[in-house]
Scaffold this active site. Structure first.
Site, PDB file in Angstrom:
ATOM      1  N   ASN A   1      46.804  99.492  44.068  1.00 24.24           N
ATOM      2  CA  ASN A   1      45.720 100.266  43.606  1.00 24.24           C
ATOM      3  C   ASN A   1      46.502 101.764  43.178  1.00 24.24           C
ATOM      4  O   ASN A   1      47.388 101.989  43.937  1.00 24.24           O
ATOM      5  CB  ASN A   1      44.537 100.543  44.298  1.00 24.24           C
ATOM      6  CG  ASN A   1      44.777 101.236  45.747  1.00 24.24           C
ATOM      7  OD1 ASN A   1      45.263 100.387  46.612  1.00 24.24           O
ATOM      8  ND2 ASN A   1      44.585 102.370  46.119  1.00 24.24           N
TER       9      ASN A   1
ATOM     10  N   HIS B   1      44.943  89.405  57.607  1.00 22.42           N
ATOM     11  CA  HIS B   1      45.904  89.540  58.503  1.00 22.42           C
ATOM     12  C   HIS B   1      46.013  88.389  59.367  1.00 22.42           C
ATOM     13  O   HIS B   1      45.605  88.508  60.510  1.00 22.42           O
ATOM     14  CB  HIS B   1      45.960  90.884  59.074  1.00 22.42           C
ATOM     15  CG  HIS B   1      46.566  92.087  58.582  1.00 22.42           C
ATOM     16  ND1 HIS B   1      47.745  92.375  58.283  1.00 22.42           N
ATOM     17  CD2 HIS B   1      45.744  93.061  57.725  1.00 22.42           C
ATOM     18  CE1 HIS B   1      47.850  93.686  57.631  1.00 22.42           C
ATOM     19  NE2 HIS B   1      46.836  94.123  57.142  1.00 22.42           N
TER      20      HIS B   1
ATOM     21  N   ALA C   1      50.749  96.954  51.454  1.00 20.91           N
ATOM     22  CA  ALA C   1      50.013  97.157  50.705  1.00 20.91           C
ATOM     23  C   ALA C   1      49.621  98.840  50.503  1.00 20.91           C
ATOM     24  O   ALA C   1      49.543  99.468  51.618  1.00 20.91           O
ATOM     25  CB  ALA C   1      48.779  96.707  50.719  1.00 20.91           C
TER      26      ALA C   1
ATOM     27  N   TYR D   1      44.429 101.820  63.553  1.00 18.93           N
ATOM     28  CA  TYR D   1      42.774 101.888  63.373  1.00 18.93           C
ATOM     29  C   TYR D   1      41.922 100.939  64.000  1.00 18.93           C
ATOM     30  O   TYR D   1      40.723 100.993  64.043  1.00 18.93           O
ATOM     31  CB  TYR D   1      42.441 102.264  61.957  1.00 18.93           C
ATOM     32  CG  TYR D   1      42.823 101.035  60.935  1.00 18.93           C
ATOM     33  CD1 TYR D   1      42.074  99.820  60.892  1.00 18.93           C
ATOM     34  CD2 TYR D   1      43.831 101.040  59.902  1.00 18.93           C
ATOM     35  CE1 TYR D   1      42.222  98.934  59.943  1.00 18.93           C
ATOM     36  CE2 TYR D   1      44.268 100.072  59.307  1.00 18.93           C
ATOM     37  CZ  TYR D   1      43.591  98.885  59.313  1.00 18.93           C
ATOM     38  OH  TYR D   1      43.982  97.948  58.680  1.00 18.93           O
ATOM     39  N   GLU D   2      42.614  99.892  64.454  1.00 18.09           N
ATOM     40  CA  GLU D   2      41.776  98.986  65.106  1.00 18.09           C
ATOM     41  C   GLU D   2      41.763  99.166  66.439  1.00 18.09           C
ATOM     42  O   GLU D   2      41.286  98.465  67.511  1.00 18.09           O
ATOM     43  CB  GLU D   2      42.668  97.592  64.894  1.00 18.09           C
ATOM     44  CG  GLU D   2      42.530  96.938  63.746  1.00 18.09           C
ATOM     45  CD  GLU D   2      43.588  95.645  63.493  1.00 18.09           C
ATOM     46  OE1 GLU D   2      43.209  94.861  63.933  1.00 18.09           O
ATOM     47  OE2 GLU D   2      44.766  96.065  63.179  1.00 18.09           O
TER      48      GLU D   2
ATOM     49  N   HIS E   1      38.771  97.653  49.718  1.00 16.08           N
ATOM     50  CA  HIS E   1      39.885  96.573  50.429  1.00 16.08           C
ATOM     51  C   HIS E   1      40.079  95.370  49.721  1.00 16.08           C
ATOM     52  O   HIS E   1      40.987  94.645  49.633  1.00 16.08           O
ATOM     53  CB  HIS E   1      39.393  96.374  51.803  1.00 16.08           C
ATOM     54  CG  HIS E   1      40.127  95.612  52.674  1.00 16.08           C
ATOM     55  ND1 HIS E   1      41.626  96.042  53.003  1.00 16.08           N
ATOM     56  CD2 HIS E   1      40.337  94.528  53.410  1.00 16.08           C
ATOM     57  CE1 HIS E   1      42.331  95.284  53.718  1.00 16.08           C
ATOM     58  NE2 HIS E   1      41.342  94.389  54.232  1.00 16.08           N
TER      59      HIS E   1
ATOM     60  N   SER F   1      49.000  93.440  54.357  1.00 18.95           N
ATOM     61  CA  SER F   1      47.996  92.821  53.605  1.00 18.95           C
ATOM     62  C   SER F   1      48.388  92.427  52.210  1.00 18.95           C
ATOM     63  O   SER F   1      49.043  92.979  51.367  1.00 18.95           O
ATOM     64  CB  SER F   1      46.891  94.122  53.239  1.00 18.95           C
ATOM     65  OG  SER F   1      46.804  95.070  54.178  1.00 18.95           O
TER      66      SER F   1
ATOM     67  N   MET G   1      48.669 102.746  55.536  1.00 23.61           N
ATOM     68  CA  MET G   1      48.250 102.758  56.931  1.00 23.61           C
ATOM     69  C   MET G   1      48.984 102.178  57.835  1.00 23.61           C
ATOM     70  O   MET G   1      48.637 101.845  58.936  1.00 23.61           O
ATOM     71  CB  MET G   1      46.652 102.393  57.071  1.00 23.61           C
ATOM     72  CG  MET G   1      45.801 102.996  55.918  1.00 23.61           C
ATOM     73  SD  MET G   1      44.239 102.206  56.182  1.00 23.61           S
ATOM     74  CE  MET G   1      43.286 102.891  54.477  1.00 23.61           C
ATOM     75  N   SER G   2      50.437 101.693  57.398  1.00 25.02           N
ATOM     76  CA  SER G   2      51.371 100.854  58.521  1.00 25.02           C
ATOM     77  C   SER G   2      52.543 101.557  58.320  1.00 25.02           C
ATOM     78  O   SER G   2      52.943 102.633  57.937  1.00 25.02           O
ATOM     79  CB  SER G   2      51.132  99.488  57.896  1.00 25.02           C
ATOM     80  OG  SER G   2      51.577  99.353  56.751  1.00 25.02           O
TER      81      SER G   2
ATOM     82  N   HIS H   1      47.052  97.559  63.641  1.00 28.46           N
ATOM     83  CA  HIS H   1      47.229  98.908  63.273  1.00 28.46           C
ATOM     84  C   HIS H   1      46.497  99.820  64.259  1.00 28.46           C
ATOM     85  O   HIS H   1      45.565  99.628  64.883  1.00 28.46           O
ATOM     86  CB  HIS H   1      46.072  99.207  61.870  1.00 28.46           C
ATOM     87  CG  HIS H   1      46.790  97.994  60.860  1.00 28.46           C
ATOM     88  ND1 HIS H   1      46.341  96.687  60.747  1.00 28.46           N
ATOM     89  CD2 HIS H   1      47.347  98.294  59.794  1.00 28.46           C
ATOM     90  CE1 HIS H   1      46.817  96.199  59.621  1.00 28.46           C
ATOM     91  NE2 HIS H   1      47.512  97.106  58.854  1.00 28.46           N
TER      92      HIS H   1
HETATM   93  N1  HPA Z   1      45.360 104.223  50.694  1.00 29.40           N
HETATM   94  C1  HPA Z   1      45.796 103.936  51.866  1.00 29.40           C
HETATM   95  N2  HPA Z   1      46.059 102.728  52.116  1.00 29.40           N
HETATM   96  C2  HPA Z   1      46.202 101.891  51.252  1.00 29.40           C
HETATM   97  C3  HPA Z   1      45.717 102.210  49.884  1.00 29.40           C
HETATM   98  C4  HPA Z   1      45.524 103.567  49.483  1.00 29.40           C
HETATM   99  O1  HPA Z   1      45.083 103.943  48.338  1.00 29.40           O
HETATM  100  N3  HPA Z   1      45.868 101.152  49.429  1.00 29.40           N
HETATM  101  C5  HPA Z   1      46.351 100.005  50.128  1.00 29.40           C
HETATM  102  N4  HPA Z   1      46.429 100.556  51.272  1.00 29.40           N
END
Ligand code: HPA
Length: 275
Positions: A237, A66, A118, A90-91, A249, A34, A213-214, A88
């Site tokens: 973040n 993506h 990310a 989650y998809e 997001h 991402s 998440m990857s 992912h």
């Molecule tokens: N948590 C999970 N996945 C993420 C985050 C987060 O804070 N930031 C970017 N991907």
């Protein structure tokens, strides 16, 4: 009919990749997470570009940020395949779908796999835009790409050793071009929801300083096939509860877009410094 065996499917996709790009072999693969897509222009002019959906086993990603493309570059004597369009769990995709791009790249010759993502940062001294070298991971997805169908003999045993999963040697190469980069342990969760502050406290106790998440399943699959792995997180973040602001997001994508040119130059310099 595409193959149903995931290893055969990756070999078929690699053969299609070779014929569509006109390049027999790629020795370095980069999976762009991402926000990292905007790093690609810094890699130079691609010698070929295809849509991932032209290859067996790839379907269109469903997540903003993506796009499903693969670009081939010549960088300092390396043929580099940049893959945008990660999928992912989650998809609703399987662990085999998630690692298919990495298996395809390795079937195409890649011996170095650069996994980017990310991530939320658990270290309060980091700010969005900070790049971090992944030193190790916690796979909290409750999944393994080595479950299910037995791998072919050529792939090595499924009981694969994950000591030094993220190659110390490659981290040193990155540090030779950017000495100040910190390291962290990446906790990979399924998502797609972000974590609660309590979960972040738990992850910190477990030793994590990055959360996302990857990456973890791709790293396991790449190691299983003998590739060396470099993991690079972009902190987009601070993780939940580390800073007072709620997570979204768009913020992740914006932080990626802002940092991407610098990350692209880092990738270019790193590949140039590879032996
Ligand atoms: N948590 C999970 N996945 C993420 C985050 C987060 O804070 N930031 C970017 N991907």
């Amino acid at each position: 009919m595409p193959a149903t065996d995931p290893y055969a499917l990756a070999h078929d996709a690699a053969a299609q990749l070779a014929s569509l790009t006109g390049r027999d072999r790629h020795d370095v693969a980069i999976i762009l997470g991402s926000g990292w897509a905007a790093a690609v222009p810094e890699l130079g002019d691609p010698v070929a570009q295809i849509s991932t959906t032209e290859l067996d086993g790839f379907s269109a990603p469903t997540v903003a940020g993506h796009a499903g493309t693969m670009s081939s570059f010549d960088i300092a004597g390396h043929s580099v395949l940049a893959i945008m369009g990660r999928v992912h769990m989650y998809e609703g995709r399987s662990e085999h779908d998630v690692v298919h791009p990495v298996r395809t790249a390795i079937a195409a010759g890649a011996t170095t796999v650069i996994l980017t993502n990310a991530a939320g940062g658990l270290d309060p001294t980091w700010s969005p835009g900070q790049a971090v070298l992944i030193s190790d991971h916690l796979n909290l997805t409750n999944a393994s790409p080595l479950s299910g169908i037995a791998p072919p003999a050529s792939a090595g045993p499924r009981f694969v050793d994950l000591t030094d999963l993220y190659a110390a040697r490659l981290r040193e190469v990155v540090r030779s071009v950017e000495p100040s980069l910190p390291e962290g342990i990446y906790a990979g969760l399924r998502g797609p929801h972000y974590e609660t502050p309590a979960e972040i406290m738990m992850l910190r106790q477990m030793g994590a300083s990055l959360v996302g998440m990857s990456t973890v399943l791709e790293a396991i699959a790449a190691r299983h096939l003998g590739a060396e792995i470099l993991g690079l997180s972009l902190v987009t973040n601070l993780a939940a509860g580390v800073a007072p602001a709620p997570l979204n997001h768009e913020e992740v994508l914006e932080a990626g877009a802002a940092a991407a040119p610098r990350l692209g130059r880092l990738l270019h310099a790193t590949i140039t410094a590879l032996p």
